[in-house]
Design a protein around this motif. Structure first.
Motif, short mmCIF file in Angstrom:
data_model
loop_
_atom_site.label_atom_id
_atom_site.label_comp_id
_atom_site.label_asym_id
_atom_site.label_seq_id
_atom_site.Cartn_x
_atom_site.Cartn_y
_atom_site.Cartn_z
N GLU A 255 15.60 6.83 -4.04
CA GLU A 255 14.32 6.69 -3.06
C GLU A 255 13.41 5.86 -3.77
N PRO A 256 13.31 4.82 -3.16
CA PRO A 256 12.28 3.95 -3.74
C PRO A 256 10.90 4.55 -3.26
N GLU A 257 9.86 4.58 -4.34
CA GLU A 257 8.65 5.03 -3.74
C GLU A 257 7.86 4.33 -3.10
N GLU A 258 7.31 5.02 -1.85
CA GLU A 258 6.63 4.34 -0.94
C GLU A 258 5.44 3.48 -1.53
N ILE A 259 5.24 2.34 -1.34
CA ILE A 259 4.37 1.56 -1.78
C ILE A 259 3.28 1.08 -0.52
N ASP A 260 2.06 1.48 -0.95
CA ASP A 260 1.08 0.54 0.28
C ASP A 260 -0.08 0.31 -0.58
N TYR A 261 -0.96 -0.92 0.10
CA TYR A 261 -1.92 -1.72 -0.86
C TYR A 261 -2.89 -0.72 -0.98
N MET A 262 -3.31 -0.08 -0.01
CA MET A 262 -4.71 0.92 -0.32
C MET A 262 -4.32 1.68 -1.56
N SER A 263 -3.29 2.49 -1.37
CA SER A 263 -2.95 3.57 -2.60
C SER A 263 -2.69 2.91 -3.84
N ASP A 264 -1.73 1.61 -3.83
CA ASP A 264 -1.18 1.48 -5.11
C ASP A 264 -1.62 -0.16 -5.59
N LEU A 265 -2.42 -1.03 -4.70
CA LEU A 265 -2.45 -2.17 -5.17
C LEU A 265 -3.93 -2.58 -5.29
N SER A 266 -4.59 -1.91 -4.82
CA SER A 266 -6.15 -2.31 -4.34
C SER A 266 -6.88 -1.71 -5.36
N ILE A 267 -7.29 -0.39 -5.32
CA ILE A 267 -8.53 0.08 -6.14
C ILE A 267 -8.36 1.25 -6.99
N ALA A 268 -8.45 1.14 -8.29
CA ALA A 268 -8.20 2.33 -9.16
C ALA A 268 -8.98 3.62 -8.78
N PRO A 269 -8.52 4.81 -9.07
CA PRO A 269 -9.12 5.86 -8.87
C PRO A 269 -9.85 6.39 -10.28
N GLY A 270 -10.51 7.30 -9.91
CA GLY A 270 -11.39 7.96 -11.30
C GLY A 270 -12.68 7.31 -11.69
N TRP A 271 -13.12 7.71 -12.69
CA TRP A 271 -14.31 7.37 -13.34
C TRP A 271 -14.07 5.77 -13.89
N LYS A 272 -14.92 4.96 -13.51
CA LYS A 272 -14.81 3.59 -13.89
C LYS A 272 -15.90 2.69 -13.80
#
Ligand SMILES: [Zn+2]
Ligand SMILES: [Zn+2]
Length: 359
Positions: A255-272
Protein backbone atom coordinates in the motif's frame (compact mmCIF):
# COMPACT_ATOMS: atom_id res chain seq x y z
CA UNK A 1 24.57 10.66 16.58
CA UNK A 2 23.37 12.67 13.61
CA UNK A 3 19.71 12.83 12.64
CA UNK A 4 18.68 12.34 9.02
CA UNK A 5 15.33 13.35 7.58
CA UNK A 6 14.27 10.75 4.99
CA UNK A 7 14.10 12.03 1.40
CA UNK A 8 10.69 13.51 0.60
CA UNK A 9 8.40 10.88 -0.96
CA UNK A 10 8.08 13.00 -4.12
CA UNK A 11 10.36 15.54 -5.78
CA UNK A 12 7.67 18.18 -5.62
CA UNK A 13 9.59 20.72 -7.71
CA UNK A 14 9.76 18.20 -10.55
CA UNK A 15 5.95 17.99 -10.43
CA UNK A 16 5.43 21.75 -9.91
CA UNK A 17 8.44 23.69 -11.21
CA UNK A 18 6.79 26.92 -10.03
CA UNK A 19 7.46 25.81 -6.44
CA UNK A 20 11.17 26.47 -6.93
CA UNK A 21 10.37 30.13 -6.30
CA UNK A 22 8.78 29.20 -2.97
CA UNK A 23 11.66 27.16 -1.60
CA UNK A 24 13.61 27.95 1.56
CA UNK A 25 16.04 25.98 3.69
CA UNK A 26 15.50 25.41 7.38
CA UNK A 27 17.73 23.82 9.99
CA UNK A 28 15.92 21.21 12.06
CA UNK A 29 17.49 21.21 15.52
CA UNK A 30 16.48 17.65 16.52
CA UNK A 31 16.81 18.30 20.28
CA UNK A 32 17.32 15.18 22.39
CA UNK A 33 17.67 15.06 26.17
CA UNK A 34 21.19 15.54 27.39
CA UNK A 35 23.48 18.17 28.83
CA UNK A 36 25.63 20.19 26.48
CA UNK A 37 28.79 22.10 27.37
CA UNK A 38 28.56 25.91 27.62
CA UNK A 39 30.45 26.27 24.34
CA UNK A 40 28.07 23.96 22.45
CA UNK A 41 24.71 24.63 20.79
CA UNK A 42 21.90 23.41 23.05
CA UNK A 43 18.37 23.78 24.32
CA UNK A 44 18.01 25.01 27.93
CA UNK A 45 21.66 25.77 28.53
CA UNK A 46 24.21 26.03 29.96
CA UNK A 47 25.06 29.19 28.04
CA UNK A 48 28.33 30.72 26.96
CA UNK A 49 27.61 33.72 29.19
CA UNK A 50 30.42 35.99 30.41
CA UNK A 51 31.08 35.76 34.15
CA UNK A 52 31.16 39.55 34.43
CA UNK A 53 27.92 40.27 32.58
CA UNK A 54 24.56 40.59 34.37
CA UNK A 55 22.08 37.81 33.56
CA UNK A 56 18.93 39.13 31.84
CA UNK A 57 15.89 39.62 34.07
CA UNK A 58 12.15 40.20 33.69
CA UNK A 59 11.12 43.52 35.21
CA UNK A 60 7.48 43.38 34.11
CA UNK A 61 5.01 43.46 37.00
CA UNK A 62 3.29 40.09 37.42
CA UNK A 63 3.16 37.30 40.01
CA UNK A 64 6.57 35.62 40.03
CA UNK A 65 6.57 33.23 42.98
CA UNK A 66 3.36 31.36 42.09
CA UNK A 67 3.18 28.38 39.80
CA UNK A 68 5.38 25.29 39.54
CA UNK A 69 8.81 24.94 41.10
CA UNK A 70 11.39 24.24 38.40
CA UNK A 71 12.90 21.57 40.64
CA UNK A 72 9.47 19.85 40.77
CA UNK A 73 9.01 20.09 37.00
CA UNK A 74 12.37 18.41 36.43
CA UNK A 75 11.82 15.75 39.09
CA UNK A 76 8.38 14.90 37.70
CA UNK A 77 9.79 14.53 34.17
CA UNK A 78 12.59 12.31 35.44
CA UNK A 79 10.22 10.08 37.40
CA UNK A 80 7.87 9.79 34.41
CA UNK A 81 10.81 8.94 32.15
CA UNK A 82 12.19 6.28 34.48
CA UNK A 83 8.76 4.75 35.13
CA UNK A 84 7.88 4.36 31.47
CA UNK A 85 6.31 0.97 30.83
CA UNK A 86 5.67 0.18 34.51
CA UNK A 87 3.58 1.39 37.46
CA UNK A 88 4.93 4.15 39.69
CA UNK A 89 6.54 2.89 42.87
CA UNK A 90 5.06 4.01 46.20
CA UNK A 91 7.97 6.39 46.64
CA UNK A 92 7.52 7.87 43.14
CA UNK A 93 3.79 8.24 43.74
CA UNK A 94 4.52 10.02 47.04
CA UNK A 95 6.93 12.42 45.32
CA UNK A 96 4.50 13.14 42.46
CA UNK A 97 1.64 13.77 44.89
CA UNK A 98 3.83 16.18 46.83
CA UNK A 99 4.23 18.50 43.85
CA UNK A 100 1.55 21.10 43.57
CA UNK A 101 0.89 24.36 41.89
CA UNK A 102 0.97 27.08 44.46
CA UNK A 103 2.77 30.05 45.91
CA UNK A 104 6.29 28.75 46.39
CA UNK A 105 8.32 31.92 46.81
CA UNK A 106 6.03 34.34 48.69
CA UNK A 107 8.87 36.81 49.33
CA UNK A 108 9.22 37.44 45.58
CA UNK A 109 7.21 40.57 44.81
CA UNK A 110 5.49 41.21 41.48
CA UNK A 111 7.88 44.04 40.66
CA UNK A 112 11.11 42.23 41.65
CA UNK A 113 13.52 41.43 38.81
CA UNK A 114 13.31 37.75 37.88
CA UNK A 115 16.16 35.89 36.13
CA UNK A 116 15.06 34.70 32.71
CA UNK A 117 15.12 31.08 31.70
CA UNK A 118 17.85 30.00 29.27
CA UNK A 119 15.94 28.44 26.36
CA UNK A 120 18.42 27.92 23.55
CA UNK A 121 21.93 28.73 22.44
CA UNK A 122 22.77 28.34 18.78
CA UNK A 123 26.02 28.83 16.90
CA UNK A 124 25.97 29.85 13.24
CA UNK A 125 28.70 27.21 12.69
CA UNK A 126 26.15 24.51 13.66
CA UNK A 127 22.97 26.04 12.27
CA UNK A 128 23.41 27.16 8.65
CA UNK A 129 20.04 28.96 8.56
CA UNK A 130 20.91 31.09 11.56
CA UNK A 131 21.65 34.59 10.29
CA UNK A 132 22.05 37.48 12.67
CA UNK A 133 23.69 40.87 12.86
CA UNK A 134 26.98 41.26 10.99
CA UNK A 135 29.87 39.58 12.81
CA UNK A 136 27.74 37.81 15.43
CA UNK A 137 27.96 34.03 15.50
CA UNK A 138 25.99 33.06 18.60
CA UNK A 139 22.30 33.48 19.41
CA UNK A 140 21.12 33.09 22.98
CA UNK A 141 17.38 32.83 23.59
CA UNK A 142 15.68 33.46 26.93
CA UNK A 143 12.16 33.77 28.12
CA UNK A 144 10.24 34.68 31.21
CA UNK A 145 8.17 31.53 31.91
CA UNK A 146 5.00 33.39 32.87
CA UNK A 147 2.27 33.98 30.31
CA UNK A 148 1.72 37.49 31.53
CA UNK A 149 3.34 39.79 28.98
CA UNK A 150 1.89 42.12 26.38
CA UNK A 151 -1.72 42.36 25.24
CA UNK A 152 -1.70 38.67 24.27
CA UNK A 153 -0.49 37.56 27.73
CA UNK A 154 2.40 35.48 26.42
CA UNK A 155 5.82 34.48 27.66
CA UNK A 156 8.41 37.23 27.11
CA UNK A 157 11.11 36.10 24.66
CA UNK A 158 14.49 37.81 24.68
CA UNK A 159 17.23 37.36 22.07
CA UNK A 160 20.91 38.05 22.65
CA UNK A 161 23.39 37.92 19.77
CA UNK A 162 27.07 37.86 20.56
CA UNK A 163 30.54 37.04 19.24
CA UNK A 164 31.47 33.76 20.87
CA UNK A 165 35.19 34.57 20.65
CA UNK A 166 34.66 37.58 22.95
CA UNK A 167 33.48 35.42 25.86
CA UNK A 168 36.22 34.64 28.37
CA UNK A 169 35.34 33.16 31.75
CA UNK A 170 31.85 31.62 31.72
CA UNK A 171 29.31 32.45 34.42
CA UNK A 172 28.71 29.55 36.82
CA UNK A 173 26.33 28.73 38.32
CA UNK A 174 23.81 30.34 35.95
CA UNK A 175 20.70 31.97 37.42
CA UNK A 176 17.15 30.85 36.68
CA UNK A 177 13.69 31.69 38.00
CA UNK A 178 12.65 29.39 40.87
CA UNK A 179 9.10 29.05 39.60
CA UNK A 180 7.34 28.91 36.20
CA UNK A 181 3.74 29.94 35.64
CA UNK A 182 3.04 26.72 33.73
CA UNK A 183 5.18 23.57 33.58
CA UNK A 184 5.10 23.51 29.78
CA UNK A 185 7.00 26.81 29.73
CA UNK A 186 10.06 24.95 31.09
CA UNK A 187 12.38 23.34 28.53
CA UNK A 188 14.25 20.17 29.45
CA UNK A 189 18.01 20.37 28.77
CA UNK A 190 18.81 18.96 25.36
CA UNK A 191 21.73 18.57 23.02
CA UNK A 192 20.91 19.38 19.40
CA UNK A 193 21.65 17.61 16.11
CA UNK A 194 21.18 20.33 13.49
CA UNK A 195 20.24 19.21 9.99
CA UNK A 196 19.44 21.45 7.03
CA UNK A 197 16.42 20.48 4.91
CA UNK A 198 14.36 22.13 2.15
CA UNK A 199 10.88 23.48 2.75
CA UNK A 200 8.19 24.93 0.52
CA UNK A 201 5.83 27.77 1.35
CA UNK A 202 2.65 27.14 3.32
CA UNK A 203 -0.09 26.02 0.91
CA UNK A 204 -2.43 28.94 1.65
CA UNK A 205 0.30 31.46 0.79
CA UNK A 206 0.96 30.07 -2.71
CA UNK A 207 -0.83 31.59 -5.71
CA UNK A 208 -4.39 30.39 -6.18
CA UNK A 209 -3.60 28.63 -9.46
CA UNK A 210 -0.75 26.68 -7.89
CA UNK A 211 -2.92 25.79 -4.89
CA UNK A 212 -5.57 24.39 -7.24
CA UNK A 213 -3.00 22.40 -9.23
CA UNK A 214 -1.66 20.88 -6.01
CA UNK A 215 -5.18 20.01 -4.81
CA UNK A 216 -5.95 18.31 -8.14
CA UNK A 217 -2.68 16.39 -8.01
CA UNK A 218 -3.42 15.21 -4.46
CA UNK A 219 -6.88 14.03 -5.54
CA UNK A 220 -5.26 12.17 -8.44
CA UNK A 221 -2.95 10.38 -6.00
CA UNK A 222 -5.93 9.29 -3.92
CA UNK A 223 -7.71 7.98 -7.04
CA UNK A 224 -4.62 5.98 -7.97
CA UNK A 225 -4.67 4.42 -4.51
CA UNK A 226 -8.28 3.40 -4.96
CA UNK A 227 -7.60 1.92 -8.42
CA UNK A 228 -4.83 -0.16 -6.91
CA UNK A 229 -7.20 -1.44 -4.28
CA UNK A 230 -9.75 -2.60 -6.87
CA UNK A 231 -7.20 -3.99 -9.29
CA UNK A 232 -6.43 -6.94 -7.07
CA UNK A 233 -5.25 -10.10 -8.76
CA UNK A 234 -5.36 -12.06 -5.50
CA UNK A 235 -7.94 -14.81 -5.25
CA UNK A 236 -11.12 -13.89 -3.42
CA UNK A 237 -10.99 -16.93 -1.20
CA UNK A 238 -8.19 -18.63 0.68
CA UNK A 239 -7.67 -22.23 1.64
CA UNK A 240 -6.56 -21.40 5.15
CA UNK A 241 -6.68 -18.48 7.50
CA UNK A 242 -2.88 -18.33 7.40
CA UNK A 243 -2.96 -17.84 3.63
CA UNK A 244 -5.51 -15.08 4.03
CA UNK A 245 -3.37 -13.40 6.69
CA UNK A 246 -0.27 -13.63 4.51
CA UNK A 247 -2.11 -12.11 1.53
CA UNK A 248 -3.41 -9.24 3.65
CA UNK A 249 0.02 -8.54 5.12
CA UNK A 250 1.51 -8.46 1.60
CA UNK A 251 -1.23 -6.07 0.46
CA UNK A 252 -0.60 -3.80 3.43
CA UNK A 253 3.13 -3.75 2.71
CA UNK A 254 2.49 -2.70 -0.88
CA UNK A 255 0.00 0.00 0.00
CA UNK A 256 1.55 3.30 -0.97
CA UNK A 257 1.86 5.81 1.85
CA UNK A 258 -0.65 8.58 1.42
CA UNK A 259 1.21 11.71 0.37
CA UNK A 260 -0.01 15.24 0.73
CA UNK A 261 1.65 18.59 0.23
CA UNK A 262 0.94 20.01 3.67
CA UNK A 263 2.10 16.97 5.64
CA UNK A 264 5.01 15.73 3.60
CA UNK A 265 6.31 18.30 1.14
CA UNK A 266 5.92 21.73 2.68
CA UNK A 267 7.03 22.53 6.24
CA UNK A 268 9.17 20.43 8.59
CA UNK A 269 7.79 19.77 12.09
CA UNK A 270 9.68 20.26 15.36
CA UNK A 271 12.15 22.83 16.67
CA UNK A 272 13.91 24.56 13.79
CA UNK A 273 15.67 27.72 12.63
CA UNK A 274 14.60 29.55 9.46
CA UNK A 275 12.22 28.08 6.91
CA UNK A 276 8.52 28.84 6.66
CA UNK A 277 5.71 29.29 9.18
CA UNK A 278 2.69 27.00 9.11
CA UNK A 279 -0.75 28.57 9.54
CA UNK A 280 -2.81 25.38 9.77
CA UNK A 281 -4.90 26.56 12.74
CA UNK A 282 -5.67 30.07 11.51
CA UNK A 283 -5.57 31.75 8.14
CA UNK A 284 -2.13 33.08 7.27
CA UNK A 285 -1.41 36.29 9.14
CA UNK A 286 1.25 38.71 8.01
CA UNK A 287 4.07 39.22 10.50
CA UNK A 288 5.61 42.55 9.50
CA UNK A 289 8.30 44.52 11.30
CA UNK A 290 6.69 47.14 13.54
CA UNK A 291 9.60 49.50 12.83
CA UNK A 292 10.06 49.28 9.06
CA UNK A 293 7.17 47.18 7.73
CA UNK A 294 9.36 44.45 6.19
CA UNK A 295 7.76 40.97 6.29
CA UNK A 296 9.51 38.98 9.03
CA UNK A 297 10.25 35.30 8.45
CA UNK A 298 10.44 32.97 11.44
CA UNK A 299 13.92 32.78 12.96
CA UNK A 300 13.17 30.14 15.59
CA UNK A 301 10.22 27.74 15.78
CA UNK A 302 9.46 26.12 19.13
CA UNK A 303 7.22 23.09 18.68
CA UNK A 304 5.29 20.90 21.08
CA UNK A 305 6.23 17.73 19.18
CA UNK A 306 9.06 16.75 16.87
CA UNK A 307 6.57 14.90 14.69
CA UNK A 308 3.01 13.58 14.87
CA UNK A 309 0.86 11.20 12.85
CA UNK A 310 0.44 13.62 9.95
CA UNK A 311 4.11 14.58 9.81
CA UNK A 312 5.44 11.05 10.38
CA UNK A 313 7.40 11.10 7.10
CA UNK A 314 9.77 13.67 8.69
CA UNK A 315 10.79 11.32 11.54
CA UNK A 316 14.57 10.89 11.29
CA UNK A 317 15.83 7.57 9.96
CA UNK A 318 17.77 7.04 13.21
CA UNK A 319 14.55 7.27 15.28
CA UNK A 320 12.36 4.93 13.26
CA UNK A 321 12.29 2.30 15.99
CA UNK A 322 11.45 4.87 18.65
CA UNK A 323 8.49 6.61 17.02
CA UNK A 324 6.40 6.38 20.20
CA UNK A 325 9.17 7.30 22.62
CA UNK A 326 8.35 10.64 24.28
CA UNK A 327 12.09 11.39 24.41
CA UNK A 328 12.00 11.40 20.59
CA UNK A 329 8.56 12.92 20.02
CA UNK A 330 8.52 15.48 22.87
CA UNK A 331 12.08 15.77 24.17
CA UNK A 332 11.83 19.40 25.32
CA UNK A 333 8.47 19.37 27.12
CA UNK A 334 7.51 22.88 26.00
CA UNK A 335 3.94 23.54 24.88
CA UNK A 336 3.17 27.13 23.87
CA UNK A 337 0.11 28.46 22.05
CA UNK A 338 -1.67 25.47 20.57
CA UNK A 339 1.60 23.74 19.79
CA UNK A 340 3.82 26.20 17.91
CA UNK A 341 5.54 29.44 18.85
CA UNK A 342 7.68 31.34 16.36
CA UNK A 343 10.13 34.17 16.93
CA UNK A 344 10.22 36.37 13.83
CA UNK A 345 13.05 38.79 13.18
CA UNK A 346 13.47 41.66 10.72
CA UNK A 347 15.63 40.75 7.71
CA UNK A 348 16.23 44.44 6.97
CA UNK A 349 17.69 45.18 10.41
CA UNK A 350 18.17 42.48 13.07
CA UNK A 351 18.12 45.18 15.74
CA UNK A 352 14.44 45.90 15.06
CA UNK A 353 12.26 44.27 17.75
CA UNK A 354 11.29 40.67 17.08
CA UNK A 355 7.68 39.50 17.06
CA UNK A 356 6.04 36.25 18.13
CA UNK A 357 3.40 34.23 16.32
CA UNK A 358 1.50 31.22 17.61
CA UNK A 359 -0.39 28.26 16.17
ZN1 LIG B 1 7.95 38.14 33.19
ZN1 LIG C 1 12.49 46.13 10.38
Amino acid sequence: MTRTTPPRPVDVEAVFPALARHRRTTTRLHPRQGTAKPEESSVAGPLLWPADEPWPVCTAVHPKGTGHLLTDVRLRRRIQDEARGREFTVEERRLLDGMARGTHVPELRDEDPLPLLAVAQLHTRDVPDLVGPEGHDLLQVFWCPFEAHGPERTIDVRLRWRRSADVGAVLAPQPEPPVAGREECVPTSCVVHPEQVVEHEYLGLLGEELQEEIAEWEEGLLDEDEDDAYDSSSPASYATYEEYEAAMAAARAQEPEEIDYMSDLSIAPGWKVGGFASWHLTDPRPVDCATCGTPMPPLLTVARVECDGASRSWLPVEDRDAADDPRVIDPVGVYLGRGLMRVHTCPADPDHPHRLSFQ
